[in-house]
Enzyme design. Sequence first.
Site, short mmCIF file in Angstrom:
data_model
loop_
_atom_site.label_atom_id
_atom_site.label_comp_id
_atom_site.label_asym_id
_atom_site.label_seq_id
_atom_site.Cartn_x
_atom_site.Cartn_y
_atom_site.Cartn_z
N ASP A 176 41.29 41.35 43.59
CA ASP A 176 39.99 41.93 43.25
C ASP A 176 38.99 41.80 44.39
O ASP A 176 39.25 41.12 45.39
CB ASP A 176 39.44 41.29 41.96
CG ASP A 176 39.55 39.76 41.97
OD1 ASP A 176 39.83 39.19 43.04
OD2 ASP A 176 39.35 39.15 40.90
N ASP A 211 36.20 32.16 30.85
CA ASP A 211 36.32 33.00 29.65
C ASP A 211 37.75 33.53 29.47
O ASP A 211 37.98 34.44 28.68
CB ASP A 211 35.30 34.16 29.68
CG ASP A 211 35.51 35.10 30.86
OD1 ASP A 211 36.47 34.90 31.64
OD2 ASP A 211 34.72 36.06 31.00
N GLU A 237 37.87 41.03 32.37
CA GLU A 237 37.00 40.33 31.43
C GLU A 237 37.45 40.57 29.99
O GLU A 237 38.24 41.48 29.73
CB GLU A 237 35.57 40.84 31.61
CG GLU A 237 34.98 40.56 32.99
CD GLU A 237 34.58 39.09 33.19
OE1 GLU A 237 35.26 38.20 32.65
OE2 GLU A 237 33.60 38.85 33.89
#
Length: 258
Positions: free
Chosen positions: A67, A136, A143
């Site tokens: 990324d 998370d 995400e």
Amino acid sequence: MEIIIQDGYEAISTQAAQIVAQTLNAKPDAVLGLATGSTPLGLYKELIRMHQQEGLDFSQVTTFNLDEYVGLPKQHSQSYHYFMHENLFQHINISEQNIYIPSGTTSNYQAFCEWYEQRIVECGGIDLQILGIGSDGHMAFNEPGSSLGSRTRIKTLTSQTIEDNARFFESSDEVPVYSITMGVGTILEARKIILLANGAGKAEAVAAAIEGPVTSMCTASALQMHRDTIFLLDQESAGNLKMTQYYQWIQDKMPGAP
Ligand code: GLP
């Protein structure tokens, strides 16, 4: 899935480096998938040591990074381009033309993402993918809510990720809101995957990824669908796992397995 719980950060970094070295010894022109963040720094340090002291050879290796932040030029001190060159590439004998990192400054993201996916395929696919995990439960920048079949694309960061990564910037206002990231589907096509995690801050995410349901709410849980993933954890990041004794039992019994 193989769950390996080590005493500390150094041990997981060393073990990960040994797996990378085994991969390169078996296939000198292997394709590696690489991650950024503080977690793989120990692994990269050990790979540099192995290169300098033991001649670990990267001359035929190709790498694809997971990324990049959208909007940061390559020379920005917080870009993942900069990170990789500082912490790994400039210290090993990898050929510049074999390094692929998503562009955070292209004029056509869709075309770039398609090209990136195609380059991975043209290079023969990723042999070994290194991953960290977000607090998370994200892997790369996938995400919560990312499709488990997603491919390389633009992803909007959550405020939690922006907050987590603000420590590298002057303030959280400077953290880019968008990223370009390999998808969950892209990552799952790697032949072998190692996910590294350390510290209590990752304990919840690690437990959700390994022992929770497979869900886009914790994209690392998609690794439960992958046939050859190793989780390399320190004691703290493994702290919320329920089956720890069994994972240790498996490791103890491994030498005698038929
Ligand atoms: C970022 C990266 C992830 C990385 C995560 C954890 O969000 N995109 O690839 O796994 O941070 O970072 P750290 O290792 O610093 O905790």
